[in-house]
Design a protein around this motif. Structure first.
Motif, short mmCIF file in Angstrom:
data_model
loop_
_atom_site.label_atom_id
_atom_site.label_comp_id
_atom_site.label_asym_id
_atom_site.label_seq_id
_atom_site.Cartn_x
_atom_site.Cartn_y
_atom_site.Cartn_z
N GLU A 126 11.73 67.17 4.91
CA GLU A 126 11.38 66.87 3.52
C GLU A 126 11.72 65.41 3.26
O GLU A 126 12.57 64.84 3.95
N LYS A 184 13.02 67.99 -4.82
CA LYS A 184 13.41 69.41 -4.89
C LYS A 184 12.30 70.30 -4.37
O LYS A 184 12.53 71.22 -3.58
N THR A 187 11.63 69.99 -0.60
CA THR A 187 12.62 70.72 0.17
C THR A 187 12.29 72.22 0.19
O THR A 187 12.36 72.87 1.24
N SER A 188 11.94 72.76 -0.96
CA SER A 188 11.60 74.18 -1.04
C SER A 188 10.41 74.50 -0.14
O SER A 188 10.41 75.51 0.58
N MET A 191 11.35 74.42 3.62
CA MET A 191 12.09 75.61 4.03
C MET A 191 11.16 76.81 4.17
O MET A 191 11.29 77.61 5.10
N ILE A 205 16.86 68.57 8.15
CA ILE A 205 17.25 68.29 6.77
C ILE A 205 17.83 66.89 6.68
O ILE A 205 18.61 66.46 7.53
N GLY A 210 21.66 72.24 1.96
CA GLY A 210 21.07 73.29 2.77
C GLY A 210 22.09 74.28 3.28
O GLY A 210 23.30 74.16 3.05
N HIS A 289 18.43 76.08 -2.21
CA HIS A 289 18.16 75.52 -0.88
C HIS A 289 19.23 75.93 0.13
O HIS A 289 19.62 75.15 0.99
N TYR A 315 17.09 64.42 -7.45
CA TYR A 315 17.44 65.75 -6.95
C TYR A 315 18.44 66.37 -7.92
O TYR A 315 19.41 65.71 -8.32
#
Length: 401
Positions: A126, A184, A187-188, A191, A205, A210, A289, A315
């Motif tokens: 990310e 944000k 990152t979601s 994952m 990451i 995380g 996360h 973030y």
């Protein structure tokens, strides 16, 4: 001082920033709150990292790459003219001078070597400001891996230079259109993508966030910043240790790496967040996360959107170890505004000939404000990590100046 965490006296050095407790816990924070489909993948990363980190051969390979490819060690630069104006002795740890232009390369080279060791052929990442994405694409190209980078649509627009760099390096850049279209949500999405790709891909990451083991592992890969700076300060300063150690904090990887070199000293540790993304200064306990930490939330416990002119600080939370350091009183977390950060970037450019990333400018903005307001006593020595260079932010600054 607005929106700050408490700084209790005396500040207790030592006993912090070692290996987390069982299940990746830093006090009440951390853990492995991952979907069942990722628990095994996290366990495999944990085992592989512990095994590799204990081997001199792995560490030697990483140290060589950091030297011959990333350009370490980075210098400690005295900011002479700005120091004179502020009445303090300011030293800059120059992570902006690494290959790719930020501290992100330290962690990514470590994780990429780990991915090869684990037999993975692709890196997933990310990115917000794009620096972690560029570092991931760089390491993938160097080691013959594929790279897929998830980036919020809004960040793609404001970080066009880094998007081009990633694509030129051969990475696939996937726009994320959900939610705030920033870090944000990137990152979601990364994952979620990893859930279906654990067999051949490693999720790289970019910060100390995380599920376990990532907060600890990323901090250890970034520890080189603090260890180098500790040695450089010992040679440069009469006291051997600065009075204050300052770094910007989004998720918090450059700060964690820097603080790790000084946690057992009397130096005061200061993490500087964006006013609109202050997880450590204003967050509440929550889970996001894959870890338990401090996050910006509404009255119903829903994660709220963060805002910062610096994409890398946009973030709504902070890494679990930073939350723990805050609770201990070992580090203090403060905030600055967008305007203060822009002003600090301009001032550094015009006094020292250095154009910093807007993320790093937040740390400098606090130094400037604290020196003027008395929070930094006259004559104090201040080490500040300059986490990245400002090329990527030229378009944003051009619109404002």
């Amino acid at each position: 001082m607005r929106n700050v965490s408490p700084w209790r006296e005396p500040v207790p050095p030592g006993g912090t920033m070692g290996e987390p407790r069982a299940r990746g816990r830093f006090g009440e924070y951390g853990g492995r709150y991952a979907p069942e489909s990722l628990v095994e993948a996290c366990r495999e990363v944990d085992e592989a990292f512990r095994e590799a980190w204990a081997e001199p051969g792995f560490r030697g390979s990483l140290a060589r790459l950091l030297a011959v490819h990333a350009g370490r060690p980075t210098p400690l630069t005295p900011a002479l003219r700005l120091s004179e104006a502020l009445g303090v002795r300011l030293y800059l740890k120059r992570e902006d001078l690494t290959h790719t232009g930020s501290h992100k390369i330290n962690n990514v080279l470590g994780q990429a070597l780990l991915a090869v060791r684990m037999g993975r052929r692709r890196l997933i990442a990310e990115t917000g400001a794009g620096q972690h994405g560029v570092a991931t694409a760089t390491a993938a190209a160097l080691l013959g891996l594929e790279a897929t980078v998830f980036m919020g649509e809004r960040d793609i627009e404001r970080q066009a230079l880094n998007v081009f760099r990633m694509r030129m390096l051969g990475a696939e850049v996937v726009p994320v259109t959900a939610g705030s279209r920033t870090l944000k949500d990137a990152t979601s999405e990364a994952m979620r993508h990893w859930v279906g790709a654990t067999g051949d891909s490693h999720y790289c990451i970019g910060s100390v966030v995380g599920p376990d083991p990532y907060p600890w592992m990323v901090r250890e890969f970034q520890r080189v910043i603090g260890e180098e700076a500790r040695g450089q300060c010992a040679a440069e300063l009469r006291t051997g240790v600065p009075d204050y150690v300052v770094a910007c904090v989004g998720g918090g990887s450059n700060a964690a790496g820097t603080f790790a070199g000084f946690a057992d000293t009397p130096a005061r540790l200061v993490g500087v967040e964006a006013e609109g993304g202050a997880g450590a200064a204003r967050g509440r306990l929550g889970v996001m996360h894959g870890c338990r930490s401090l996050f910006l939330q509404d009255g119903d416990g829903q994660i709220t959107q963060a805002h910062s002119i610096a994409a890398g600080l946009d973030y709504p939370g902070v890494g679990p170890e930073h939350a723990h350091l805050r609770d201990l009183g070992r580090a203090r977390y403060v905030t600055v505004t967008d305007d203060e950060a822009v002003g600090a970037a301009v001032r550094l450019a015009r006094t020292e000939g250095i154009v910093p990333a807007l993320e790093s400018a937040h740390a400098l903005a606090w130094v400037i404000r604290a020196a003027g307001g008395g929070d930094l006593p006259a004559g104090s020595t201040v080490l500040m990590t300059l986490s990245g260079r400002g090329d990527k932010d030229v378009s944003t600054l051009k619109e404002l100046l």
